[in-house]
Enzyme design. Structure first.
Site, PDB file in Angstrom:
ATOM      1  CG  HIS A  67      -0.005  -9.828   3.954  1.00 51.62           C
ATOM      2  ND1 HIS A  67       1.308  -9.651   3.281  1.00 51.62           N
ATOM      3  CD2 HIS A  67      -0.696 -10.684   2.812  1.00 51.62           C
ATOM      4  CE1 HIS A  67       1.235 -10.100   2.055  1.00 51.62           C
ATOM      5  NE2 HIS A  67       0.147 -10.448   1.851  1.00 51.62           N
ATOM      6  CE1 TYR A 130       7.249  -3.565   5.104  1.00 56.85           C
ATOM      7  CE2 TYR A 130       7.350  -5.188   6.841  1.00 56.85           C
ATOM      8  CZ  TYR A 130       7.420  -4.942   5.289  1.00 56.85           C
ATOM      9  OH  TYR A 130       7.721  -5.879   4.556  1.00 56.85           O
TER      10      TYR A 130
END
Ligand SMILES: NC(=O)c1ccc[n+]([C@@H]2O[C@H](COP(=O)([O-])OP(=O)(O)OC[C@H]3O[C@@H](n4cnc5c(N)ncnc54)[C@H](OP(=O)(O)O)[C@@H]3O)[C@@H](O)[C@H]2O)c1
Length: 471
Positions: A67, A130
């Site tokens: 992605h 993240y």
């Protein structure tokens, strides 16, 4: 113990592998997962995340990707280990380049927008976190680009074969590289697109869709609701070429109100919006923020404006300086596609009018084309943020001298020009706002970034040829 992270290049532009010090003892381990000052000192961009996500995976072989997201991302393992793979999906030379690495608690990765991520857990109960620079939203979904995990040209060496991996149905069906539309560059918005600078930017900016232009009709910066509705997600920069620039009218009650609204209040709102989105704000300042008592001005000189226009520009400058990512570009005597001193002198020369022109105000011209080029240079070269003087190069001259150059270049007799003092001119034009005697801006700071402004009179010749052909 050395507590500094080490940043390693990966072969994909902007994708950085970070080696983090991990402190272990009998209890377990501790690390500074993200420490902005140390990371920036080590070579990471000055990343300003707004969201922290954690992905926890029960099984080894859980595989997600690939992605590419519409924001920058910093990924670090918080337990277990993962195999990470990245593929550059941005338009350009690097498109399709891949990189992979095994990440444990001692490694993290900075992933720039447009680089595809894939992760495969190598142990059960593996977690990674993240940090991202935009809030996730439904709208953001359309900004994703997906690549098939098994793309043959990327050739990712997944340690656990994809046939045995845990993969979502969606991730099994993403397109191969040759069927992908590369991720385009981040956008730049130009406000005040119909002014001299706005038009010059439109002529010079790349025509690849990365620049958007809004005229006052499309975006009135004094309309707080319109400005609040401006969604800067994914915008690299806003160039504010909009301003109230009617120096004499600014001295009237209505002009003062309009000048403060456009040059200060709206600029404050823009600065906040840019700060919230990590967007760079490029804003234009003026020689009129100074009183003109010094022969020339550097970026370190404190504002000391004489009139209302200069006061509003100085107040706008102070606001812009608070935005973490800003270029405050200070210029003087702008000449472009619009009403300006050179176009007025041209009209008078050709109409047979013999003008009186002030010979005791001194400065240098700035052609809008060169101003636009300097602004694009600052953005593209990622010059350090801050204030930059930007005009054409050359000797300091008076308005009367410039008028003479224009007349001569057009084949008219410069002897038709009568020099006059500011006081003499004001006697005939009582509504003239106060103006600085000296407007010259020193250019060493912008030159040190690699931008060398052309000489003003060479630029004048080009301007007269390009914009003002004899009717
Ligand atoms: N011109 C100079 O000599 C000079 C010198 C030093 C610094 N500067 C600074 O350089 C910048 C660019 O100047 P320029 O010469 O390009 O100015 P300009 O030709 O007067 O253009 C200003 C533009 O701003 C637009 N504008 C005004 N109010 C607005 C609003 N409320 N919302 C949206 N747009 C609005 C105007 O729209 P309309 O087209 O509808 O009027 C115009 O297109 C300005 O910040 C100016 O202060 C100029």
């Amino acid at each position: 113990m050395n507590n500094a992270p080490i940043v390693q290049e990966t072969g994909i532009a902007g994708l950085l592998l970070v080696h983090l010090p991990v402190h272990e003892d009998a209890r377990g381990w501790f690390k500074e997962n993200w420490q902005r000052a140390k990371m920036v000192a080590a070579g990471l961009p000055d990343f300003r995340p707004v969201q922290n996500n954690v992905s926890f995976n029960r099984l080894a072989g859980t595989t997600r990707g690939i992605h590419a997201e519409p924001w920058d991302k910093y990924v670090a393992v918080i337990g277990g280990s993962v195999f990470g793979a990245w593929v550059d999906l941005r338009a350009g030379e690097g498109f399709g380049k891949s990189f992979s690495a095994t990440l444990g608690p001692g490694q993290a990765v900075f992933v720039p927008r447009g680089v595809g991520n894939g992760f495969q857990t190598l142990e059960p109960d593996t977690g990674y976190s993240y940090l991202v620079t935009e809030h996730w939203s439904e709208k953001a979904r359309s900004g994703y680009t997906f690549l098939n995990l098994a793309d043959p040209s990327a050739g990712i060496p997944w340690p656990i074969p994809l046939a045995k991996a845990t993969v979502s149905e969606a991730d099994r069906t993403h397109p191969m590289l040759d069927a992908l539309t590369p991720v385009g560059p981040r956008k730049t918005m130009v406000l005040g697109a119909n002014g001299q600078l706005g038009r010059a930017l439109a002529a010079l900016a790349p025509a690849d869709g990365s620049y958007e232009f809004a005229t006052r009709g499309q975006m009135d910066i004094t309309d707080a609701r319109q400005l609040a509705a401006l969604d800067l997600s994914g915008y690299r920069a806003v160039i504010n070429a909009a301003a109230y620039t009617q120096v004499d009218e600014a001295e009237t009650p209505a002009g003062r109100r309009a000048s403060w609204a456009a040059n200060v209040t709206a600029v404050g709102q823009l600065a906040v919006a840019c700060t919230q989105h990590g967007t760079t704000l490029v804003h234009l300042s003026s020689d009129y923020v100074f009183d003109g008592r010094k022969p020339s001005y550097t970026e370190f000189d404190a504002p000391c404006p004489l009139g209302v226009y200069g006061q509003t520009k100085a107040a706008g400058d102070a606001v812009v300086a608070q935005a973490p990512r800003h270029y405050l570009v200070r210029t003087s005597w702008v000449v472009g596609d619009g009403k300006n001193f050179v176009s007025t002198m041209t009209r008078l020369a050709r109409a047979g009018v013999d003008p009186s022109v002030i010979d005791d105000q001194f400065g240098r011209l700035c052609f809008a084309r060169d101003l636009a080029a300097g602004i694009l240079h600052l953005l593209d070269s990622q010059a350090p943020y801050g204030t930059y003087n930007l005009t054409n190069e050359g000797e300091t001259v008076s308005w009367a001298r410039i008028a003479a150059e224009v007349f001569a270049a057009l084949g008219h007799d410069p002897g038709r020009i009568t020099a006059t003092s500011t006081d003499g001119y004001r006697a005939a034009h009582p509504a003239m706002a106060p103006r600085p005697v000296h407007s010259t801006l020193e250019l060493s700071k912008i030159k040190a970034t690699g931008f060398i402004p052309p000489d003003q009179f060479e630029a004048l010749a080009g301007y007269l040829a390009a914009y003002l052909p004899e009717a």
